[in-house]
Design a protein around this motif. Structure first.
Motif, PDB file in Angstrom:
ATOM      1  N   THR A  18       0.865  -1.186   0.000  1.00 22.08           N
ATOM      2  CA  THR A  18       0.000   0.000   0.000  1.00 22.08           C
ATOM      3  C   THR A  18       0.896   1.228   0.000  1.00 22.08           C
ATOM      4  OG1 THR A  18      -1.719  -1.182   1.213  1.00 22.08           O
ATOM      5  CG2 THR A  18      -1.831   1.219   1.207  1.00 22.08           C
ATOM      6  N   TYR A  40      -2.911   3.902  -2.504  1.00 22.71           N
ATOM      7  CA  TYR A  40      -3.250   2.973  -3.581  1.00 22.71           C
ATOM      8  C   TYR A  40      -2.453   1.681  -3.382  1.00 22.71           C
ATOM      9  CZ  TYR A  40       1.193   3.890  -6.019  1.00 22.71           C
ATOM     10  OH  TYR A  40       2.517   3.993  -6.354  1.00 22.71           O
ATOM     11  N   THR A  41      -2.950   0.622  -3.994  1.00 21.98           N
ATOM     12  CA  THR A  41      -2.330  -0.698  -3.850  1.00 21.98           C
ATOM     13  C   THR A  41      -1.563  -1.052  -5.110  1.00 21.98           C
ATOM     14  OG1 THR A  41      -4.109  -1.439  -2.384  1.00 21.98           O
ATOM     15  CG2 THR A  41      -2.743  -3.141  -3.393  1.00 21.98           C
ATOM     16  N   LEU A  64     -11.974 -10.388  -8.604  1.00 22.29           N
ATOM     17  CA  LEU A  64     -12.771  -9.323  -7.996  1.00 22.29           C
ATOM     18  C   LEU A  64     -13.265  -9.825  -6.646  1.00 22.29           C
ATOM     19  CD1 LEU A  64     -14.037  -6.497  -8.356  1.00 22.29           C
ATOM     20  CD2 LEU A  64     -16.060  -7.647  -9.300  1.00 22.29           C
ATOM     21  N   TYR A  65     -12.757  -9.210  -5.596  1.00 22.65           N
ATOM     22  CA  TYR A  65     -13.131  -9.608  -4.243  1.00 22.65           C
ATOM     23  C   TYR A  65     -13.849  -8.438  -3.567  1.00 22.65           C
ATOM     24  CZ  TYR A  65     -12.732 -10.866   0.682  1.00 22.65           C
ATOM     25  OH  TYR A  65     -13.018 -11.136   1.994  1.00 22.65           O
ATOM     26  N   LYS A  66     -15.145  -8.571  -3.383  1.00 26.54           N
ATOM     27  CA  LYS A  66     -15.937  -7.517  -2.749  1.00 26.54           C
ATOM     28  C   LYS A  66     -15.642  -6.138  -3.349  1.00 26.54           C
ATOM     29  CE  LYS A  66     -16.471  -9.806   1.738  1.00 26.54           C
ATOM     30  NZ  LYS A  66     -16.247  -9.692   3.205  1.00 26.54           N
ATOM     31  N   ASN A  67     -15.714  -6.031  -4.658  1.00 21.92           N
ATOM     32  CA  ASN A  67     -15.513  -4.781  -5.410  1.00 21.92           C
ATOM     33  C   ASN A  67     -14.063  -4.315  -5.429  1.00 21.92           C
ATOM     34  OD1 ASN A  67     -18.311  -4.488  -6.022  1.00 21.92           O
ATOM     35  ND2 ASN A  67     -18.652  -3.669  -3.960  1.00 21.92           N
ATOM     36  N   THR A  68     -13.133  -5.135  -4.967  1.00 18.95           N
ATOM     37  CA  THR A  68     -11.709  -4.817  -5.040  1.00 18.95           C
ATOM     38  C   THR A  68     -11.038  -5.720  -6.056  1.00 18.95           C
ATOM     39  OG1 THR A  68     -11.620  -4.105  -2.721  1.00 18.95           O
ATOM     40  CG2 THR A  68      -9.536  -4.728  -3.755  1.00 18.95           C
ATOM     41  N   ILE A  73      -7.983  -7.630  -7.452  1.00 22.26           N
ATOM     42  CA  ILE A  73      -6.740  -8.184  -6.921  1.00 22.26           C
ATOM     43  C   ILE A  73      -5.992  -8.904  -8.040  1.00 22.26           C
ATOM     44  CG2 ILE A  73      -5.757  -9.852  -5.287  1.00 22.26           C
ATOM     45  CD1 ILE A  73      -8.171  -9.308  -3.476  1.00 22.26           C
ATOM     46  N   LYS A 110      -3.295 -12.100   1.799  1.00 20.17           N
ATOM     47  CA  LYS A 110      -4.728 -12.311   1.604  1.00 20.17           C
ATOM     48  C   LYS A 110      -5.110 -13.793   1.598  1.00 20.17           C
ATOM     49  CE  LYS A 110      -5.261  -7.956  -0.945  1.00 20.17           C
ATOM     50  NZ  LYS A 110      -5.921  -7.228   0.136  1.00 20.17           N
TER      51      LYS A 110
END
Length: 244
Positions: free
Chosen positions: A139, A148-149, A198-202, A204, A231
């Motif tokens: 991060t 940002y990531t 796509l994990y909960k709108n994120t 990866i 993760k």
């Protein structure tokens, strides 16, 4: 320790292609409320970092992909692998699954078998394959101060550093916080494959493939049991040693 869970349904069943959060929710749901709350909201802490010390694979079994709906349709038998060095995690989820089966999203599936397996790492070099893709990220801050990531790919120095630092912290939790470990090296064998999840709108970025891990056997054992990279409890970094 690994558990391989064999699931069955009398009819085909479908699940979104990005289903990590559904499997994660199913796992927490099949632990005791106290332990699930501890893992989800607190976890095991070292160096001001929080770890849950478990990982899980992708769903493995015959299936079809429906592009229009972005759904996977699974047929009869499906397998799911979970790994953890925490005996309580393995004991609780095994007992509940055998009694109740498992609910993934809106689907209730029978658990027809659970196999327990222990991989004992007694070498400084192992070859592994990913059962769910590996994530290495940091991060960072933009010039305007916004976070940002940034994700890294195998072969980058930061990928190696992040994977190694992560394993050292896990090993400290498992073997003792005052221990010191040299860095682990990780090198891909052949081509690795990028996977966007796509994990909960994120979004990866993660990588599948085969890798050589070299370092202290306790760090390699931590990778096998607790997961490789970040993760893990979201469905990333579940690995399996390859025997040669």
């Amino acid at each position: 320790m690994y558990i391989t869970i064999t699931l069955q349904s009398d009819v085909p069943w479908e699940i979104p292609v990005n289903y990590n959060h559904l499997l994660q929710a199913a796992i927490y749901r099949h632990l005791s409320p106290e332990f699930a709350d501890f893992l989800h909201n607190q976890g095991y802490i070292v160096d001001r970092r929080r770890f849950t010390l478990f990982s899980f694979s992708r769903l493995m079994g015959p299936h079809d992909y429906i592009p229009a709906s972005k759904m996977l349709v699974f047929q009869n038998k499906v397998q799911l692998i979970l790994s953890s060095p925490i005996e309580r995690f393995i004991r609780e989820i095994t007992q509940v699954l055998l009694m109740e089966g498992i609910r993934i999203g809106s689907h209730c599936l029978r658990v027809t078998s659970i196999q327990t397996e222990i991989f004992k790492v007694d070498r400084s070099v192992i070859e592994i394959e990913t059962l769910s893709p590996v994530v290495a990220y940091s991060t960072l801050l933009r010039p305007d101060g916004r976070k940002y990531t940034k994700y890294f790919y195998p072969g980058e120095k930061d990928f190696q550093r992040i994977i190694s630092d992560n394993l050292v912290r896990k090993a400290k939790l498992i073997y003792g916080a005052n221990l010191a470990f040299a860095p682990v090296s990780i090198n891909s064998i052949g081509d690795f494959r990028k996977q966007i999840v796509l994990y909960k709108n994120t979004i990866i970025e993660a990588y599948n493939g085969r890798f050589i891990l070299e370092g202290d056997s306790r760090l390699l054992q931590a990778a096998v049991d607790a997961g490789l990279g970040g993760k893990n409890s979201c469905g990333f970094g579940c690995i399996r040693p390859i025997s040669r």
